[in-house]
Design a protein around this motif. Structure first.
Motif, PDB file in Angstrom:
ATOM      1  N   VAL A 231       0.863  -1.176   0.000  1.00 42.13           N
ATOM      2  CA  VAL A 231       0.000   0.000   0.000  1.00 42.13           C
ATOM      3  C   VAL A 231       0.898   1.224   0.000  1.00 42.13           C
ATOM      4  O   VAL A 231       2.078   1.151   0.359  1.00 42.13           O
ATOM      5  CB  VAL A 231      -0.940   0.039   1.231  1.00 42.13           C
ATOM      6  CG1 VAL A 231      -1.927  -1.119   1.197  1.00 42.13           C
ATOM      7  CG2 VAL A 231      -0.172   0.043   2.523  1.00 42.13           C
ATOM      8  N   ASP A 232       0.324   2.345  -0.369  1.00 39.69           N
ATOM      9  CA  ASP A 232       1.080   3.595  -0.314  1.00 39.69           C
ATOM     10  C   ASP A 232       1.544   3.841   1.115  1.00 39.69           C
ATOM     11  O   ASP A 232       0.877   3.463   2.079  1.00 39.69           O
ATOM     12  CB  ASP A 232       0.210   4.782  -0.744  1.00 39.69           C
ATOM     13  CG  ASP A 232      -0.160   4.742  -2.213  1.00 39.69           C
ATOM     14  OD1 ASP A 232       0.575   4.117  -2.999  1.00 39.69           O
ATOM     15  OD2 ASP A 232      -1.197   5.336  -2.556  1.00 39.69           O
ATOM     16  N   THR A 233       2.666   4.486   1.253  1.00 41.31           N
ATOM     17  CA  THR A 233       3.204   4.806   2.572  1.00 41.31           C
ATOM     18  C   THR A 233       2.188   5.593   3.385  1.00 41.31           C
ATOM     19  O   THR A 233       1.998   5.329   4.578  1.00 41.31           O
ATOM     20  CB  THR A 233       4.519   5.598   2.440  1.00 41.31           C
ATOM     21  OG1 THR A 233       5.446   4.796   1.709  1.00 41.31           O
ATOM     22  CG2 THR A 233       5.102   5.946   3.780  1.00 41.31           C
ATOM     23  N   ASN A 234       1.513   6.526   2.753  1.00 42.89           N
ATOM     24  CA  ASN A 234       0.513   7.332   3.439  1.00 42.89           C
ATOM     25  C   ASN A 234      -0.605   6.460   4.008  1.00 42.89           C
ATOM     26  O   ASN A 234      -1.032   6.647   5.146  1.00 42.89           O
ATOM     27  CB  ASN A 234      -0.052   8.387   2.486  1.00 42.89           C
ATOM     28  CG  ASN A 234      -1.038   9.301   3.158  1.00 42.89           C
ATOM     29  OD1 ASN A 234      -2.191   8.915   3.356  1.00 42.89           O
ATOM     30  ND2 ASN A 234      -0.599  10.503   3.504  1.00 42.89           N
TER      31      ASN A 234
ATOM     32  N   THR B 268      -1.799   2.420  10.474  1.00 34.76           N
ATOM     33  CA  THR B 268      -1.019   2.192  11.684  1.00 34.76           C
ATOM     34  C   THR B 268      -1.490   3.121  12.804  1.00 34.76           C
ATOM     35  O   THR B 268      -1.613   2.706  13.964  1.00 34.76           O
ATOM     36  CB  THR B 268       0.484   2.372  11.410  1.00 34.76           C
ATOM     37  OG1 THR B 268       0.878   1.435  10.383  1.00 34.76           O
ATOM     38  CG2 THR B 268       1.322   2.125  12.640  1.00 34.76           C
ATOM     39  N   ALA B 269      -1.773   4.361  12.457  1.00 29.54           N
ATOM     40  CA  ALA B 269      -2.264   5.324  13.453  1.00 29.54           C
ATOM     41  C   ALA B 269      -3.633   4.906  13.981  1.00 29.54           C
ATOM     42  O   ALA B 269      -3.896   4.986  15.188  1.00 29.54           O
ATOM     43  CB  ALA B 269      -2.319   6.725  12.852  1.00 29.54           C
TER      44      ALA B 269
END
Length: 83
Positions: A9-12, A18-19
């Motif tokens: 997935v995109d890093t964003n 994760t957040a």
């Protein structure tokens, strides 16, 4: 360790997920498993809703329900419901 696979997935997106996981005190993996279970449950509820909607459109369904569960049925009488 359980069988695993990688998902790119995109890093964003990874950071956002994760957040979200962290706000629930979960690892990303646990959060995604929880999210998948919630979505499966929601899909099941949607199927059940569609089936119920189809059932109540059948001729005689409402009358039968009223007969079996309405105020004059065993279930509708005061003091006869199961606890």
């Amino acid at each position: 360790m359980e069988n695993t696979t990688s998902v790119e997935v995109d890093t964003n997106v990874h950071e956002r997920l994760t957040a979200l996981a962290a706000t629930r005190g979960l690892s990303l993996s646990a959060y995604l498993a929880e999210l998948a279970a919630e979505q499966e449950n929601e899909a099941g509820l949607a199927r059940a809703t569609r089936a119920f909607d189809e059932a109540v459109r059948r001729p005689g369904f409402r009358e039968g329900f009223e007969r079996d569960f309405g105020p004059d049925s065993v279930f509708g009488r005061t003091g006869t419901r199961a606890a």
